[in-house]
Design an enzyme around this catalytic site. Structure first.
Site, PDB file in Angstrom:
ATOM      1  N   SER A 157      33.123  11.620  55.591  1.00 58.46           N
ATOM      2  CA  SER A 157      33.623  12.955  55.933  1.00 58.46           C
ATOM      3  C   SER A 157      33.054  13.460  57.251  1.00 58.46           C
ATOM      4  CB  SER A 157      33.287  13.946  54.815  1.00 58.46           C
ATOM      5  OG  SER A 157      31.892  13.943  54.560  1.00 58.46           O
TER       6      SER A 157
ATOM      7  N   GLU B 150      56.552  34.194  67.228  1.00 55.99           N
ATOM      8  CA  GLU B 150      57.238  33.157  66.433  1.00 55.99           C
ATOM      9  C   GLU B 150      56.249  32.134  65.871  1.00 55.99           C
ATOM     10  OE1 GLU B 150      61.152  31.530  68.037  1.00 55.99           O
ATOM     11  OE2 GLU B 150      60.393  32.658  69.730  1.00 55.99           O
TER      12      GLU B 150
ATOM     13  N   HIS C  12      66.675  47.573  53.956  1.00 54.33           N
ATOM     14  CA  HIS C  12      67.710  46.514  53.983  1.00 54.33           C
ATOM     15  C   HIS C  12      68.110  46.149  55.419  1.00 54.33           C
ATOM     16  CE1 HIS C  12      68.313  47.459  49.666  1.00 54.33           C
ATOM     17  NE2 HIS C  12      68.149  48.695  50.084  1.00 54.33           N
TER      18      HIS C  12
ATOM     19  N   LYS D  66      66.618  33.060  79.395  1.00 47.30           N
ATOM     20  CA  LYS D  66      65.833  33.235  78.176  1.00 47.30           C
ATOM     21  C   LYS D  66      64.389  33.663  78.429  1.00 47.30           C
ATOM     22  CE  LYS D  66      66.910  32.443  74.412  1.00 47.30           C
ATOM     23  NZ  LYS D  66      67.205  31.243  73.627  1.00 47.30           N
TER      24      LYS D  66
ATOM     25  N   SER E 295      63.297  29.007  78.664  1.00 45.37           N
ATOM     26  CA  SER E 295      64.001  27.849  78.133  1.00 45.37           C
ATOM     27  C   SER E 295      64.227  26.871  79.277  1.00 45.37           C
ATOM     28  CB  SER E 295      65.339  28.297  77.544  1.00 45.37           C
ATOM     29  OG  SER E 295      66.246  27.220  77.554  1.00 45.37           O
TER      30      SER E 295
HETATM   31  N1  ARG Z   1      30.330  14.824  51.867  1.00 47.67           N
HETATM   32  C1  ARG Z   1      30.153  15.341  50.555  1.00 47.67           C
HETATM   33  C2  ARG Z   1      31.074  16.549  50.322  1.00 47.67           C
HETATM   34  O1  ARG Z   1      31.622  17.020  51.242  1.00 47.67           O
HETATM   35  C3  ARG Z   1      28.747  15.786  50.358  1.00 47.67           C
HETATM   36  C4  ARG Z   1      28.292  15.739  48.941  1.00 47.67           C
HETATM   37  C5  ARG Z   1      28.339  14.354  48.430  1.00 47.67           C
HETATM   38  N2  ARG Z   1      27.676  14.224  47.179  1.00 47.67           N
HETATM   39  C6  ARG Z   1      27.801  13.096  46.453  1.00 47.67           C
HETATM   40  N3  ARG Z   1      27.125  13.049  45.366  1.00 47.67           N
HETATM   41  N4  ARG Z   1      28.580  12.134  46.824  1.00 47.67           N
HETATM   42  O2  ARG Z   1      31.262  16.996  49.219  1.00 47.67           O
END
Ligand code: ARG
Length: 473
Positions: free
Chosen positions: A35, A302, A168, A295, A289
């Site tokens: 992550s 938008e 309306h 335009k 445009s």
């Molecule tokens: N990257 C993990 C999350 O965003 C952190 C926690 C991970 N904990 C674990 N026991 N794998 O949730």
């Protein structure tokens, strides 16, 4: 020692949790489960949380003062390195937490490995997101306040500017432009209130819940909560590591706010069209445009209208993510971050766009005045006039309906008819009728709390200015 029993650092790579593993993580799985690419944006909060944790560990005697000092200065340097873009993030180290912890150990040696005593990534990440979101909320609150201030200024300037009010999308009754701006203000005021409610519920410290059950060390959760500016520690360790209500609640607030901005956007799109021409938006909020030279498209409103979809989508993602998750932490929770971050970014951008745009809205008073006149906007005023002369409202409604029919066929507004023409429909109509048939008379007559009369708009503006001045963010 057999191969499989040996501590195979080669096979387990650099994983901080690799002790019990005997083969390397599949390269795809490593990428799939990592992550760091998105959670690295919480590095400041991660460091802030770690410093608080180390400080507490030293206070309760789990770390020595020297160890704590080494950890704090190491983390501070790492923070500065990341700030400066000089930090090497590694996908092999999975997430922001393990990247920073590894860097700490590389920098200060064995003491770095003591930081994780009495905590888990589960309470660590729960803490980081709360800290991150709290910071974001404060920025969002300031952006809402800025936008509301712009609306109040515009409303004050145009407290008596007349426009048609719609139901309306058909002309209903005349209103003041200032009144319309204060309606937008009220929507945002509720959003601000929801944000503050959410902030107060979010502001508790999960740190110390550890993996799920708490920890055997003599930790002081009150202290870490205080250091991190939380109002108190959370009450239940299982709930602490699994709760993402605050993210859902925040995103609900955001979806409602975006819905409000999309409604205002839609009105701006209509009002800037050649058919309405109620307001002008400066060129800097519009684009041309590539094929049609005439335009001037209202791209900014938008796009805000369009971005409402993704924020609502993010809310659905978060709700669906949490649905049916058993206690306590599950890896599913890692999926909370991208929708949450996207919502924060989108909301800040859209609030900024509106905050810049609102003070630049230039109403075309004469066009709106003419439009209000064209739609028989004072028909209700004529009915109310007849009621004041003793006619039951339903009969008055009928009489005015006929007068409007005559207006449609003769091309005249009620205020443009002669007294003789008007009296064909009821002899209760006298020459004093013309004061109620004017647009000015119509709006001025709605002079009660919440009404469209210029005096009431100015009252609402004064109330709003007091409320905005009393805000801390
Ligand atoms: N990257 C993990 C999350 O965003 C952190 C926690 C991970 N904990 C674990 N026991 N794998 O949730």
């Amino acid at each position: 020692m057999s191969d499989s029993a040996s501590p195979n650092t080669q096979a387990t790579g650099s994983h901080l949790w690799g002790g019990r593993f005997s083969e390397a993580t599949d390269a795809f799985v490593q990428r799939f489960t990592a992550s760091v690419d998105f959670d690295k944006r919480m590095y400041r909060q991660d460091i802030q949380g770690s410093i608080a944790h180390a400080t507490m560990l030293a206070r309760v005697g789990v770390l020595t003062e020297d160890e704590k000092d080494a950890i704090v200065s190491g983390l501070t340097i790492i923070g500065a390195e990341i700030d400066a873009g000089r930090f090497e993030w590694s996908v092999a180290l999975e997430d922001v937490h393990m990247n920073i912890e590894s860097a700490l150990t590389a920098r200060i040696g064995i003491t770095g490995k003591k930081l994780h005593t009495g905590r888990s990534r589960n309470d660590q990440v729960a803490t980081d997101i709360r800290l991150y979101l709290r910071d974001a909320m404060d920025q969002i609150a300031a952006a809402i306040t800025h936008l509301q201030t712009g609306l109040v200024t515009l409303a004050e300037t145009h407290a008596s500017t007349i426009m048609p009010g719609f139901t309306h999308l058909q002309t209903a009754q005349p209103v003041t432009f200032g009144h319309h701006m204060m309606a937008w203000y009220e929507m945002l005021n509720r959003d601000y209130g929801r944000l503050m409610d959410c902030r107060q519920r979010l502001n508790q410290s999960p740190l110390g819940a550890a993996a799920l059950a708490g920890t055997t060390y003599p930790i002081n959760r009150q202290l870490t909560a205080e250091i991190l500016g939380f109002s108190q520690p959370t009450a239940n360790s299982l709930d602490s590591v699994s709760d993402r209500d605050f993210a859902i609640e925040f995103n609900s607030m955001a979806a409602i706010l975006m819905t409000h901005l999309s409604r205002a956007s839609e009105e701006l799109v209509l009002w800037t069209s050649a058919q309405f021409q109620f307001v002008d938006l400066p060129d800097r909020f519009c684009t041309g445009s590539s094929i049609m030279p005439q335009k001037k498209n209202p791209d900014v409103p938008e796009l805000v209208r369009g971005k409402t979809g993704r924020v609502t989508g993010n809310l659905m993602s978060l709700l669906t993510l949490m649905k049916s998750q058993p206690l306590a932490y599950n890896k599913d929770n890692q999926e909370d971050k991208e929708p949450l971050f996207d919502t924060v970014d989108t909301l800040l951008d859209c609030l900024r766009a509106f905050g810049d745009m609102v003070p630049a809205i230039a109403p075309r008073s004469a066009v709106m005045y003419e439009a209000a006149k064209r739609g028989f906007a004072t028909a209700t005023d004529l009915a109310d006039y007849l009621v004041r002369k003793g006619m039951p409202f339903r009969d008055a409604h009928e009489v005015v309906g006929k007068a409007v029919g005559f207006g449609v066929s003769s091309g005249k507004d009620l205020s443009e008819m002669t007294i003789t023409e008007l009296r064909q429909f009821s002899d209760a109509i006298d020459a004093d009728v013309f004061s109620v048939l004017t647009l000015e008379g119509s709006v001025a007559a709605r002079n009660h709390l919440g009404g469209t009369a210029p005096a009431q708009v100015l009252y609402a503006v004064a109330q709003a200015k007091t409320a905005l001045a009393a805000r801390s963010v």
